[in-house]
Motif scaffolding. Structure first.
Motif, PDB file in Angstrom:
ATOM      1  N   VAL A  94       0.869  -1.177   0.000  1.00 39.81           N
ATOM      2  CA  VAL A  94       0.000   0.000   0.000  1.00 39.81           C
ATOM      3  C   VAL A  94       0.901   1.220   0.000  1.00 39.81           C
ATOM      4  N   ARG A  95       0.711   2.083  -0.993  1.00 47.06           N
ATOM      5  CA  ARG A  95       1.597   3.230  -1.190  1.00 47.06           C
ATOM      6  C   ARG A  95       0.861   4.545  -0.934  1.00 47.06           C
ATOM      7  N   PRO A  96       1.595   5.628  -0.707  1.00 45.92           N
ATOM      8  CA  PRO A  96       0.940   6.937  -0.543  1.00 45.92           C
ATOM      9  C   PRO A  96       0.074   7.251  -1.763  1.00 45.92           C
ATOM     10  N   GLY A  97      -1.131   7.744  -1.505  1.00 46.21           N
ATOM     11  CA  GLY A  97      -2.048   8.087  -2.591  1.00 46.21           C
ATOM     12  C   GLY A  97      -3.011   6.982  -2.968  1.00 46.21           C
ATOM     13  N   ASP A  98      -2.785   5.760  -2.498  1.00 47.82           N
ATOM     14  CA  ASP A  98      -3.703   4.661  -2.807  1.00 47.82           C
ATOM     15  C   ASP A  98      -5.075   4.914  -2.163  1.00 47.82           C
ATOM     16  N   THR A  99      -6.114   4.581  -2.911  1.00 48.10           N
ATOM     17  CA  THR A  99      -7.476   4.650  -2.392  1.00 48.10           C
ATOM     18  C   THR A  99      -7.973   3.233  -2.173  1.00 48.10           C
ATOM     19  N   LEU A 100      -8.370   2.945  -0.926  1.00 53.10           N
ATOM     20  CA  LEU A 100      -8.688   1.583  -0.517  1.00 53.10           C
ATOM     21  C   LEU A 100     -10.176   1.417  -0.230  1.00 53.10           C
ATOM     22  N   ARG A 101     -10.696   0.268  -0.620  1.00 50.85           N
ATOM     23  CA  ARG A 101     -12.033  -0.180  -0.245  1.00 50.85           C
ATOM     24  C   ARG A 101     -11.910  -1.601   0.296  1.00 50.85           C
ATOM     25  N   SER A 102     -12.849  -1.996   1.122  1.00 50.89           N
ATOM     26  CA  SER A 102     -12.782  -3.335   1.705  1.00 50.89           C
ATOM     27  C   SER A 102     -14.079  -4.083   1.402  1.00 50.89           C
ATOM     28  N   ARG A 103     -13.940  -5.224   0.751  1.00 52.98           N
ATOM     29  CA  ARG A 103     -15.103  -6.066   0.454  1.00 52.98           C
ATOM     30  C   ARG A 103     -15.312  -7.034   1.616  1.00 52.98           C
ATOM     31  N   MET A 104     -16.423  -6.873   2.310  1.00 55.11           N
ATOM     32  CA  MET A 104     -16.754  -7.678   3.489  1.00 55.11           C
ATOM     33  C   MET A 104     -17.722  -8.787   3.092  1.00 55.11           C
ATOM     34  N   THR A 105     -17.361 -10.015   3.437  1.00 57.71           N
ATOM     35  CA  THR A 105     -18.216 -11.169   3.156  1.00 57.71           C
ATOM     36  C   THR A 105     -18.508 -11.900   4.457  1.00 57.71           C
ATOM     37  N   ILE A 106     -19.767 -12.239   4.673  1.00 55.72           N
ATOM     38  CA  ILE A 106     -20.153 -13.032   5.842  1.00 55.72           C
ATOM     39  C   ILE A 106     -19.967 -14.506   5.494  1.00 55.72           C
ATOM     40  N   LEU A 107     -19.071 -15.181   6.181  1.00 54.42           N
ATOM     41  CA  LEU A 107     -18.777 -16.576   5.896  1.00 54.42           C
ATOM     42  C   LEU A 107     -19.703 -17.530   6.645  1.00 54.42           C
ATOM     43  N   GLU A 108     -19.942 -17.248   7.908  1.00 56.34           N
ATOM     44  CA  GLU A 108     -20.825 -18.109   8.710  1.00 56.34           C
ATOM     45  C   GLU A 108     -21.179 -17.393  10.002  1.00 56.34           C
ATOM     46  N   SER A 109     -22.173 -17.923  10.700  1.00 56.17           N
ATOM     47  CA  SER A 109     -22.562 -17.365  11.993  1.00 56.17           C
ATOM     48  C   SER A 109     -23.087 -18.485  12.872  1.00 56.17           C
ATOM     49  N   ARG A 110     -22.958 -18.293  14.188  1.00 63.50           N
ATOM     50  CA  ARG A 110     -23.475 -19.296  15.121  1.00 63.50           C
ATOM     51  C   ARG A 110     -23.735 -18.656  16.471  1.00 63.50           C
ATOM     52  N   PRO A 111     -24.805 -19.073  17.137  1.00 65.85           N
ATOM     53  CA  PRO A 111     -25.064 -18.562  18.490  1.00 65.85           C
ATOM     54  C   PRO A 111     -23.998 -19.083  19.459  1.00 65.85           C
ATOM     55  N   SER A 112     -23.730 -18.311  20.484  1.00 71.34           N
ATOM     56  CA  SER A 112     -22.810 -18.764  21.527  1.00 71.34           C
ATOM     57  C   SER A 112     -23.482 -19.839  22.366  1.00 71.34           C
ATOM     58  N   LYS A 113     -22.768 -20.936  22.611  1.00 69.94           N
ATOM     59  CA  LYS A 113     -23.314 -22.016  23.431  1.00 69.94           C
ATOM     60  C   LYS A 113     -23.352 -21.644  24.908  1.00 69.94           C
ATOM     61  N   SER A 114     -22.373 -20.848  25.332  1.00 69.62           N
ATOM     62  CA  SER A 114     -22.286 -20.502  26.752  1.00 69.62           C
ATOM     63  C   SER A 114     -23.019 -19.213  27.102  1.00 69.62           C
ATOM     64  N   ARG A 115     -23.242 -18.340  26.113  1.00 65.09           N
ATOM     65  CA  ARG A 115     -23.903 -17.059  26.339  1.00 65.09           C
ATOM     66  C   ARG A 115     -25.039 -16.911  25.332  1.00 65.09           C
ATOM     67  N   PRO A 116     -26.264 -17.268  25.675  1.00 61.28           N
ATOM     68  CA  PRO A 116     -27.378 -17.227  24.721  1.00 61.28           C
ATOM     69  C   PRO A 116     -27.660 -15.842  24.147  1.00 61.28           C
ATOM     70  N   SER A 117     -27.234 -14.794  24.838  1.00 57.60           N
ATOM     71  CA  SER A 117     -27.505 -13.434  24.358  1.00 57.60           C
ATOM     72  C   SER A 117     -26.487 -12.964  23.332  1.00 57.60           C
ATOM     73  N   ILE A 118     -25.479 -13.797  23.035  1.00 56.96           N
ATOM     74  CA  ILE A 118     -24.396 -13.418  22.119  1.00 56.96           C
ATOM     75  C   ILE A 118     -24.329 -14.409  20.955  1.00 56.96           C
ATOM     76  N   GLY A 119     -23.995 -13.886  19.782  1.00 60.33           N
ATOM     77  CA  GLY A 119     -23.697 -14.738  18.633  1.00 60.33           C
ATOM     78  C   GLY A 119     -22.364 -14.356  18.041  1.00 60.33           C
ATOM     79  N   LEU A 120     -21.739 -15.285  17.318  1.00 59.88           N
ATOM     80  CA  LEU A 120     -20.452 -15.016  16.672  1.00 59.88           C
ATOM     81  C   LEU A 120     -20.617 -15.073  15.160  1.00 59.88           C
ATOM     82  N   VAL A 121     -20.006 -14.114  14.490  1.00 57.61           N
ATOM     83  CA  VAL A 121     -20.072 -14.016  13.031  1.00 57.61           C
ATOM     84  C   VAL A 121     -18.656 -14.062  12.470  1.00 57.61           C
ATOM     85  N   ARG A 122     -18.458 -14.912  11.470  1.00 59.63           N
ATOM     86  CA  ARG A 122     -17.146 -15.050  10.836  1.00 59.63           C
ATOM     87  C   ARG A 122     -17.123 -14.248   9.540  1.00 59.63           C
TER      88      ARG A 122
END
Length: 338
Positions: A94-122
């Motif tokens: 990455v050099r000075p002057g470069d313009t960057l964008r980030s492509r975000m992809t959701i790979l998977e998700s799962r609820p937390s087994k130990s904390r029902p109020s939380i989920g994890l997203v990959r």
């Protein structure tokens, strides 16, 4: 209500984040603070370096990706932080002057087994420059509160440790004495450990870094942090990682100065292709002092770069209570003897 909760991240969906233009001033400012290697801070020296031109620190690229994610997603969500990073690849400079964008992809998700109020997203992130070249990729999990769930407060250390424990552990089993001064690739011994240095995280430093790269409430507002998962103001994980790099550069500079004082030619290090298995095991709170270490785990001669080898290393940060708060597996090009 937050726009994004755990239930809103659908596997297979994508979103483009950004853009962000990297100025020369911003590139130099980050590198001078955290990664002052010649090819990041000195245009003249960079011409004679491994890359041949001034480039951004890889940790700066990671932090910029965090900022794009924060602006477009995290600050509008029920995010509760991340236990770590599976893999980062720095594919193109990455050099000075470069313009960057980030492509975000959701790979998977799962609820937390130990904390029902939380989920994890990959997630997977692919950062593109203005020529649509992929300069950086990253895969990692992030914790999010489930919609309409009761807030989870003050349990961050336990949640982080539990989530990080699901990631593979490649911690070396031994530490050996201090290596020789000014080692070239051939001098490095697998299993030897170096203490890079210690750093005290002050509240002002935590807030300054987070405002620029990771402005989540538990990183920028001490009062708001009391009602968060972590219970108090704590450093961004990317701040913890960037300080590791700062300590590494300081350590290498001390070796270089000693070699020059003895009339020897210092061994050079090149850039890093990336890292894997980064874990943020415990929060780093204001006032914590973290001691950073690095251990050589493997090495091989580079087929693509004559005169260089690739060195693999395990890295860690230990707080003043003897608790490991941070670790990852890194790699770097290392000069061979001529």
């Amino acid at each position: 209500m937050p726009r994004y909760a755990f239930e809103d991240f659908t596997p297979g969906s994508t979103q483009m984040l950004g853009p962000y233009t990297v100025t020369k001033e911003a590139l130099l400012a980050f590198a001078q603070e955290y990664d002052a290697q010649p090819f990041h801070v000195d245009e003249v020296a960079a011409k004679d370096s491994f890359i041949g031109t001034l480039i951004a620190s890889g940790w700066h690229t990671c932090s910029l990706n965090m900022r794009l994610l924060a602006d477009d997603v995290i600050l509008h969500s029920t995010s509760m932080g991340s236990p770590g990073i599976e893999e980062v690849k720095w594919l193109k400079p990455v050099r000075p002057g470069d313009t960057l964008r980030s492509r975000m992809t959701i790979l998977e998700s799962r609820p937390s087994k130990s904390r029902p109020s939380i989920g994890l997203v990959r997630f997977q992130f692919e950062m593109l420059n203005q020529a649509d070249e992929v300069v950086f990729t990253q895969k990692n999990w992030i914790m999010f509160g489930r919609r309409d769930a009761e807030p989870v407060k003050g349990t961050g250390p336990n949640v982080l440790a539990a989530a990080a424990s699901a990631m593979p552990d490649r911690t070396p089993e031994r530490e050996l004495p201090h290596i020789s001064s000014n080692p070239y690739f051939e001098d490095l011994v697998i299993g030897e450990t170096e203490v890079l240095g210690s750093y005290r995280f002050e509240a002002d430093d935590i807030i300054t870094f987070a405002r620029q790269f990771d402005p989540q409430r538990f990183h920028v507002d001490a009062e708001a942090a009391k009602d968060s998962l972590f219970g108090a103001l704590c450093a961004s994980g990317w701040h913890t990682a960037s300080v590791w790099m700062k300590q590494m550069v300081g350590y290498r500079n001390r070796i270089r100065e000693t070699a020059l004082a003895r009339g020897a030619r210092p061994a050079r290090l090149g850039p890093s292709p990336g890292f894997t298995n980064l874990k943020w095991l415990k929060p780093v709170y204001a006032g914590d002092t973290i001691t950073y270490r690095t251990t050589v785990t493997a090495k091989r001669v580079s087929n693509s770069r004559p005169g260089w080898g690739l060195v693999f290393h395990h890295n860690s940060g230990i707080n003043q209570h003897g608790e490991e708060v941070f670790c990852f597996e890194g790699m770097v090009f290392w000069e061979r003897r001529r």
